[in-house]
Scaffold this motif. Sequence first.
Motif: not given
Length: 201
Positions: A55-63, A65-67, A73-77
């Motif tokens: 669960k901790a690994a999944e949460a870290e991967i999700e975080g 991925t979001d970052r 998106a920031e780079f594209e802008n």
Amino acid sequence: MAKNKHKHEREDRAEQTLTPEEAAAKAAAEAAEALAAEEEASEPVKEEAEEKTDKAAEAEIEGLTDRLKRTLAEFENFRKRSEREKAQMFDLGAKSVLEKLLPVIDNFERSVAQAPESEDPGIKSYAEGMEMIYRQLLKNMKEAGVEPIDAKGKPFDPTYHNAVMHEENEELGENVVAEELQKGYLYKDSVLRHSMVKVAN
């Protein structure tokens, strides 16, 4: 209680009668039993720890991925903004240079208009050369995005025209451009120079 005491005494005596090999085998079997019991008891704890780790690994991967998505998106802008700013800077620079060329075009127009009509080959070829240069200059300006403003006979529009004179003219009607005193130009749909005009009242 006395029975238990006798039982232990019998077991102790039985153990005393075991050979060293039998005693070692018995001790090994007891150790194996104890180890198996310990492992069995620790199995749910291990599973729970593994589940928490997953669960901790999944949460870290999700975080992460979001970052990553946010960073992309920031780079594209940033890339789009940079391209837009670069285009604006280019247009600003081009506009500045083209504005400086407009008086040259005005002088060519005056020279071509004032060129004397003569049968003299020298004068004739000179006038033709001036007109060719003028046409080439206009062609190059058009390719750069510069277009003359159509003014004469059109309704007066302060967006494109600068009225410097007025005249009574019943034929044209009110608020119509009667004469173009100085040609105006557009650069990519924005005014490079307003047309200087005489407007009918």
